[in-house]
Design a protein around this motif. Structure first.
Motif, PDB file in Angstrom:
ATOM      1  N   ARG A 126     -15.702   3.608  34.911  1.00 35.28           N
ATOM      2  CA  ARG A 126     -14.766   2.513  35.173  1.00 35.28           C
ATOM      3  C   ARG A 126     -15.243   1.228  34.519  1.00 35.28           C
ATOM      4  O   ARG A 126     -14.457   0.461  33.962  1.00 35.28           O
ATOM      5  N   THR A 127     -16.547   0.991  34.586  1.00 36.37           N
ATOM      6  CA  THR A 127     -17.110  -0.204  33.956  1.00 36.37           C
ATOM      7  C   THR A 127     -16.989  -0.123  32.445  1.00 36.37           C
ATOM      8  O   THR A 127     -16.539  -1.060  31.776  1.00 36.37           O
TER       9      THR A 127
ATOM     10  N   TYR B  72     -25.014   8.837  43.646  1.00 36.94           N
ATOM     11  CA  TYR B  72     -24.802   7.395  43.732  1.00 36.94           C
ATOM     12  C   TYR B  72     -23.769   6.992  42.698  1.00 36.94           C
ATOM     13  O   TYR B  72     -24.069   6.795  41.524  1.00 36.94           O
ATOM     14  N   SER B  73     -22.537   6.863  43.158  1.00 38.33           N
ATOM     15  CA  SER B  73     -21.430   6.517  42.271  1.00 38.33           C
ATOM     16  C   SER B  73     -20.479   5.594  43.003  1.00 38.33           C
ATOM     17  O   SER B  73     -20.582   5.406  44.230  1.00 38.33           O
ATOM     18  N   ALA B  74     -19.543   5.022  42.271  1.00 36.94           N
ATOM     19  CA  ALA B  74     -18.643   4.026  42.849  1.00 36.94           C
ATOM     20  C   ALA B  74     -17.852   4.575  44.030  1.00 36.94           C
ATOM     21  O   ALA B  74     -17.544   3.838  44.979  1.00 36.94           O
TER      22      ALA B  74
ATOM     23  N   ARG C 289     -26.043   6.287  35.603  1.00 39.27           N
ATOM     24  CA  ARG C 289     -24.728   6.750  36.067  1.00 39.27           C
ATOM     25  C   ARG C 289     -23.944   5.630  36.738  1.00 39.27           C
ATOM     26  O   ARG C 289     -22.729   5.518  36.554  1.00 39.27           O
ATOM     27  N   ILE C 290     -24.614   4.783  37.533  1.00 39.06           N
ATOM     28  CA  ILE C 290     -23.892   3.701  38.211  1.00 39.06           C
ATOM     29  C   ILE C 290     -23.796   2.467  37.316  1.00 39.06           C
ATOM     30  O   ILE C 290     -22.780   1.776  37.312  1.00 39.06           O
TER      31      ILE C 290
ATOM     32  N   GLN D  54     -21.847  -5.512  41.275  1.00 39.98           N
ATOM     33  CA  GLN D  54     -22.839  -4.819  40.449  1.00 39.98           C
ATOM     34  C   GLN D  54     -24.240  -5.128  40.949  1.00 39.98           C
ATOM     35  O   GLN D  54     -25.088  -4.227  41.078  1.00 39.98           O
TER      36      GLN D  54
ATOM     37  N   ALA E 159     -26.972   8.853  30.872  1.00 44.51           N
ATOM     38  CA  ALA E 159     -25.589   8.831  31.375  1.00 44.51           C
ATOM     39  C   ALA E 159     -24.631   9.432  30.351  1.00 44.51           C
ATOM     40  O   ALA E 159     -23.715  10.188  30.701  1.00 44.51           O
TER      41      ALA E 159
ATOM     42  N   GLU F 261     -29.722   8.530  37.691  1.00 42.45           N
ATOM     43  CA  GLU F 261     -28.985   7.858  38.759  1.00 42.45           C
ATOM     44  C   GLU F 261     -28.742   6.388  38.438  1.00 42.45           C
ATOM     45  O   GLU F 261     -27.676   5.842  38.755  1.00 42.45           O
TER      46      GLU F 261
ATOM     47  N   ARG G 249     -13.657   9.527  32.091  1.00 45.13           N
ATOM     48  CA  ARG G 249     -15.018   9.902  31.679  1.00 45.13           C
ATOM     49  C   ARG G 249     -15.074  10.208  30.188  1.00 45.13           C
ATOM     50  O   ARG G 249     -16.063   9.889  29.512  1.00 45.13           O
TER      51      ARG G 249
ATOM     52  N   ASP H 113     -21.048   3.321  34.821  1.00 39.28           N
ATOM     53  CA  ASP H 113     -19.946   4.053  35.436  1.00 39.28           C
ATOM     54  C   ASP H 113     -18.753   4.020  34.482  1.00 39.28           C
ATOM     55  O   ASP H 113     -18.485   3.003  33.843  1.00 39.28           O
TER      56      ASP H 113
END
Length: 346
Positions: A251-252, A213-215, A245-246, A118, A289, A242, A321, A249
């Motif tokens: 997944r997080t 900008y993503s995983a 979004r990361i 991270q 986000a 941006e 999502r 994310d």
């Protein structure tokens, strides 16, 4: 497996445009816009990106390569593009459009970034935004922002209803159909909350960004970020978009029990390399986000209307999502309080 005709055409272009002969291509199970390959020429390994459709805008793709190279000059780890024998970064021969890149070791983290990852992702994004802050393209208006701030909620509701109808009318529903019916109904129920969420946004900063900008566009070896991939052509948009979004994310948000602290950890690292971002952009990044998630049917829309290159991945991404949107919406106040603290303790 590669289609023999497609393989023959692609290898012919790589030989004529790049001088790459006796090449072995292995298709990689990544990418929704391009078909990607690992290419071996003796002991040499390269990455080949095959653009889909005959209308690829080579100027835009070359601009994206320029963005990659600019980021690299600012200590962002990026892959190096391999020019053709004519010096072009993107080549079209007949119906084939390709770019060739040096192979970078590393993997995409599928199950959420570790704390060290991270921080690495946050540092790199801060460098990118610093590098692009004075980009000439950033001084113009953002047509994309105007559309984003004024989503067509009637159209979104109608599309949601259409997808519900398609899934519900199937004679034999599979597991994803049942999941789609549940998640689409839940999404439709929260659409009326979007205007209130938009009204709560402060004035936000815009500039040229990475663009995606993503995983899936970050390669890691252990905790080391080895490459940031797939920059887009310069187009000004929200910095908070941006960053949020990361940091948040899906997944997080879904897979990390302490996801708020994880997001703030990434934001804190970002602020170390881009300390000039206004506090209200930091605080708003989770809300932005969330709004992006709530106004997107990405994944489920493709499933029922136009399947993607790797639709199973898109199906799972929709479910992830959607779960992330629910969690962010339920805990938005807590997230924004934590981000406000981070913004004022940099």
């Amino acid at each position: 497996m590669l289609d023999p005709q497609a393989q023959s055409e692609l290898t012919a272009v790589l030989a004529s445009a790049y001088g790459l002969t006796s090449i072995e291509l292995e298709r990689l199970p990544v990418g929704q816009v391009t078909v990607n390959y690992r290419a071996r020429i003796g002991n040499q390994v390269l990455f080949v990106k095959h653009y889909q459709g005959g209308e690829t805008d080579l100027g835009a793709e070359q601009a994206a390569v320029d963005q990659t190279q600019l980021a690299g000059l600012h200590q962002v780890p990026v892959a190096a593009v391999r020019p053709s024998t004519d010096g072009d970064t993107v080549v079209r021969r007949g119906g084939i459009a390709v770019s060739v890149w040096e192979w970078v070791p590393g993997v995409v983290v599928e199950d959420g970034l570790s704390p060290a990852q991270q921080r690495a992702a946050g540092h790199a994004l801060g460098r990118i935004h610093t590098a692009f802050a004075d980009h000439p393209a950033g001084s113009g208006p953002s047509a994309r922002l105007e559309k984003w701030m004024n989503p067509d909620l009637d159209k979104l509701d109608a599309t949601t209803g259409k997808l519900l109808g398609i899934a519900g009318e199937r004679a034999q529903r599979d597991e994803f159909d049942e999941q789609a019916l549940r998640t689409l109904a839940e999404r439709r129920a929260v659409l009326p909350r979007i205007p209130e969420l938009l009204a709560g946004l402060p004035p936000l900063s815009t500039q040229v960004l990475h663009g995606d900008y993503s995983a899936v566009n970050l390669l890691f070896q252990g905790d080391e970020l080895t490459a940031v991939l797939d920059f887009l052509p310069p187009d000004p948009f929200l910095v908070a978009y941006e960053l949020g979004r990361i940091a948040f994310d899906p997944r997080t948000v879904v897979l990390d029990e302490d996801w708020i602290a994880a997001g703030v950890n990434l934001v804190g690292a970002y602020l170390q390399t881009n300390p000039n971002l206004p506090a209200h952009d930091v605080t708003a990044c989770a809300r932005v986000a969330l709004l992006q998630l709530l106004t997107s049917l990405y994944g489920v829309k493709q499933h029922y209307l136009k399947p993607g290159l790797i639709q199973e991945d898109l199906d799972q991404f929709w479910l992830l999502r959607h779960a992330a949107a629910k969690r962010l919406l339920d805990h938005l106040g807590d997230v924004e309080s934590a981000l406000t603290q981070a913004a004022h303790h940099r």
